[in-house]
Scaffold this motif. Structure first.
Motif, PDB file in Angstrom:
ATOM      1  N   SER A  42       0.824  -1.207   0.000  1.00 16.63           N
ATOM      2  CA  SER A  42       0.000   0.000   0.000  1.00 16.63           C
ATOM      3  C   SER A  42       0.856   1.253   0.000  1.00 16.63           C
ATOM      4  CB  SER A  42      -0.942   0.004   1.203  1.00 16.63           C
ATOM      5  OG  SER A  42      -0.229   0.252   2.397  1.00 16.63           O
ATOM      6  N   VAL A  43       2.033   1.182   0.603  1.00 14.36           N
ATOM      7  CA  VAL A  43       2.942   2.329   0.604  1.00 14.36           C
ATOM      8  C   VAL A  43       3.632   2.457  -0.752  1.00 14.36           C
ATOM      9  CG1 VAL A  43       5.046   3.256   1.628  1.00 14.36           C
ATOM     10  CG2 VAL A  43       3.311   2.270   3.092  1.00 14.36           C
ATOM     11  N   LEU A  44       4.029   1.339  -1.325  1.00 14.77           N
ATOM     12  CA  LEU A  44       4.760   1.342  -2.603  1.00 14.77           C
ATOM     13  C   LEU A  44       3.829   0.989  -3.763  1.00 14.77           C
ATOM     14  CD1 LEU A  44       7.989  -0.503  -1.460  1.00 14.77           C
ATOM     15  CD2 LEU A  44       7.704   1.928  -1.871  1.00 14.77           C
ATOM     16  N   ARG A  45       2.636   1.549  -3.787  1.00 14.60           N
ATOM     17  CA  ARG A  45       1.674   1.151  -4.810  1.00 14.60           C
ATOM     18  C   ARG A  45       2.073   1.602  -6.209  1.00 14.60           C
ATOM     19  NH1 ARG A  45      -0.477   4.613  -1.347  1.00 14.60           N
ATOM     20  NH2 ARG A  45      -0.964   6.698  -2.070  1.00 14.60           N
ATOM     21  N   TRP A  46       2.692   2.760  -6.387  1.00 10.78           N
ATOM     22  CA  TRP A  46       3.054   3.216  -7.730  1.00 10.78           C
ATOM     23  C   TRP A  46       4.219   2.421  -8.307  1.00 10.78           C
ATOM     24  CZ3 TRP A  46      -0.670   5.260 -10.053  1.00 10.78           C
ATOM     25  CH2 TRP A  46      -1.585   6.050  -9.384  1.00 10.78           C
ATOM     26  N   PRO A  47       5.286   2.138  -7.566  1.00 11.28           N
ATOM     27  CA  PRO A  47       6.323   1.259  -8.132  1.00 11.28           C
ATOM     28  C   PRO A  47       5.788  -0.141  -8.410  1.00 11.28           C
ATOM     29  CG  PRO A  47       7.208   2.462  -6.270  1.00 11.28           C
ATOM     30  CD  PRO A  47       5.732   2.725  -6.297  1.00 11.28           C
ATOM     31  N   LEU A  48       4.885  -0.624  -7.580  1.00 10.54           N
ATOM     32  CA  LEU A  48       4.290  -1.939  -7.804  1.00 10.54           C
ATOM     33  C   LEU A  48       3.439  -1.937  -9.068  1.00 10.54           C
ATOM     34  CD1 LEU A  48       3.981  -4.768  -6.599  1.00 10.54           C
ATOM     35  CD2 LEU A  48       2.005  -3.917  -5.351  1.00 10.54           C
ATOM     36  N   LYS A  49       2.691  -0.869  -9.264  1.00 13.15           N
ATOM     37  CA  LYS A  49       1.866  -0.750 -10.472  1.00 13.15           C
ATOM     38  C   LYS A  49       2.742  -0.674 -11.719  1.00 13.15           C
ATOM     39  CE  LYS A  49      -1.662   2.048 -12.619  1.00 13.15           C
ATOM     40  NZ  LYS A  49      -1.579   3.332 -13.240  1.00 13.15           N
ATOM     41  N   ALA A  50       3.830   0.082 -11.659  1.00  9.46           N
ATOM     42  CA  ALA A  50       4.736   0.188 -12.804  1.00  9.46           C
ATOM     43  C   ALA A  50       5.400  -1.157 -13.110  1.00  9.46           C
ATOM     44  CB  ALA A  50       5.792   1.253 -12.536  1.00  9.46           C
ATOM     45  N   ALA A  51       5.774  -1.892 -12.077  1.00  4.30           N
ATOM     46  CA  ALA A  51       6.379  -3.204 -12.292  1.00  4.30           C
ATOM     47  C   ALA A  51       5.386  -4.179 -12.913  1.00  4.30           C
ATOM     48  CB  ALA A  51       6.907  -3.757 -10.970  1.00  4.30           C
ATOM     49  N   MET A  52       4.147  -4.122 -12.479  1.00  2.00           N
ATOM     50  CA  MET A  52       3.127  -4.999 -13.060  1.00  2.00           C
ATOM     51  C   MET A  52       2.850  -4.641 -14.518  1.00  2.00           C
ATOM     52  SD  MET A  52       2.521  -7.194 -10.815  1.00  2.00           S
ATOM     53  CE  MET A  52       1.062  -8.016 -11.371  1.00  2.00           C
ATOM     54  N   GLU A  53       2.861  -3.343 -14.845  1.00  2.00           N
ATOM     55  CA  GLU A  53       2.670  -2.932 -16.248  1.00  2.00           C
ATOM     56  C   GLU A  53       3.814  -3.393 -17.118  1.00  2.00           C
ATOM     57  OE1 GLU A  53       2.127   1.269 -16.098  1.00  2.00           O
ATOM     58  OE2 GLU A  53       0.029   1.116 -15.469  1.00  2.00           O
ATOM     59  N   ARG A  54       5.067  -3.293 -16.610  1.00  2.00           N
ATOM     60  CA  ARG A  54       6.212  -3.789 -17.376  1.00  2.00           C
ATOM     61  C   ARG A  54       6.132  -5.291 -17.593  1.00  2.00           C
ATOM     62  NH1 ARG A  54      10.666  -1.878 -13.934  1.00  2.00           N
ATOM     63  NH2 ARG A  54       9.190  -0.447 -13.097  1.00  2.00           N
ATOM     64  N   LEU A  55       5.742  -6.005 -16.558  1.00  3.37           N
ATOM     65  CA  LEU A  55       5.605  -7.448 -16.663  1.00  3.37           C
ATOM     66  C   LEU A  55       4.503  -7.811 -17.657  1.00  3.37           C
ATOM     67  CD1 LEU A  55       6.551 -10.185 -15.534  1.00  3.37           C
ATOM     68  CD2 LEU A  55       4.761  -9.964 -13.822  1.00  3.37           C
ATOM     69  N   TRP A  56       3.421  -7.068 -17.656  1.00  2.00           N
ATOM     70  CA  TRP A  56       2.327  -7.299 -18.587  1.00  2.00           C
ATOM     71  C   TRP A  56       2.781  -7.074 -20.025  1.00  2.00           C
ATOM     72  CZ3 TRP A  56      -2.160  -9.603 -18.646  1.00  2.00           C
ATOM     73  CH2 TRP A  56      -3.041  -9.331 -19.670  1.00  2.00           C
ATOM     74  N   ARG A  57       3.575  -6.015 -20.259  1.00  7.21           N
ATOM     75  CA  ARG A  57       4.065  -5.728 -21.611  1.00  7.21           C
ATOM     76  C   ARG A  57       5.039  -6.819 -22.075  1.00  7.21           C
ATOM     77  NH1 ARG A  57       6.448  -0.657 -20.520  1.00  7.21           N
ATOM     78  NH2 ARG A  57       4.923   0.071 -19.055  1.00  7.21           N
ATOM     79  N   LEU A  58       5.829  -7.367 -21.172  1.00  7.92           N
ATOM     80  CA  LEU A  58       6.784  -8.415 -21.544  1.00  7.92           C
ATOM     81  C   LEU A  58       6.084  -9.717 -21.911  1.00  7.92           C
ATOM     82  CD1 LEU A  58       9.647  -7.915 -18.959  1.00  7.92           C
ATOM     83  CD2 LEU A  58       9.741  -7.489 -21.405  1.00  7.92           C
ATOM     84  N   THR A  59       4.964  -9.994 -21.278  1.00  2.00           N
ATOM     85  CA  THR A  59       4.281 -11.260 -21.546  1.00  2.00           C
ATOM     86  C   THR A  59       3.417 -11.208 -22.786  1.00  2.00           C
ATOM     87  OG1 THR A  59       2.462 -10.636 -20.073  1.00  2.00           O
ATOM     88  CG2 THR A  59       4.273 -11.918 -19.120  1.00  2.00           C
ATOM     89  N   GLN A  60       3.165 -10.035 -23.323  1.00  4.02           N
ATOM     90  CA  GLN A  60       2.327  -9.962 -24.530  1.00  4.02           C
ATOM     91  C   GLN A  60       3.132 -10.041 -25.775  1.00  4.02           C
ATOM     92  OE1 GLN A  60      -0.073  -6.470 -24.213  1.00  4.02           O
ATOM     93  NE2 GLN A  60      -1.550  -7.500 -22.920  1.00  4.02           N
TER      94      GLN A  60
END
Length: 85
Positions: A67-85
């Protein structure tokens, strides 16, 4: 609660305080350096707390950290999503 259990809990609370203080400071790099340092410190701390306090407390501390690091976590999930597509 023994000292072996209180110490990782206190360290986790100090980590949360440091994370909130770091978020309040002005930053030119959008807090990336602070977030990196918090993750590098927080991951072993989370493992230590989970080992000492059990998996339920570990999940609770992980949720607090996420909850404190929500923006870095969101950015990491977006990068991971782009890599898997």
């Amino acid at each position: 609660m023994s000292a072996a259990q209180a110490l990782p809990l206190m360290a986790g609370c100090l980590w949360l305080i440091a994370a909130n203080l770091a978020a309040m400071l002005p930053s030119r790099d959008n807090h990336r350096s602070c977030a990196t340092a918090l993750v590098v410190i927080g991951v072993p701390l989370l493992g230590w707390a989970t080992y000492a306090l059990g998996p339920i407390a570990g999940v609770g501390l992980m949720a607090a950290g996420a909850s404190v690091l929500r923006w870095p976590l969101k950015a990491a999930m977006e990068r991971l999503w782009r890599l898997t597509q």
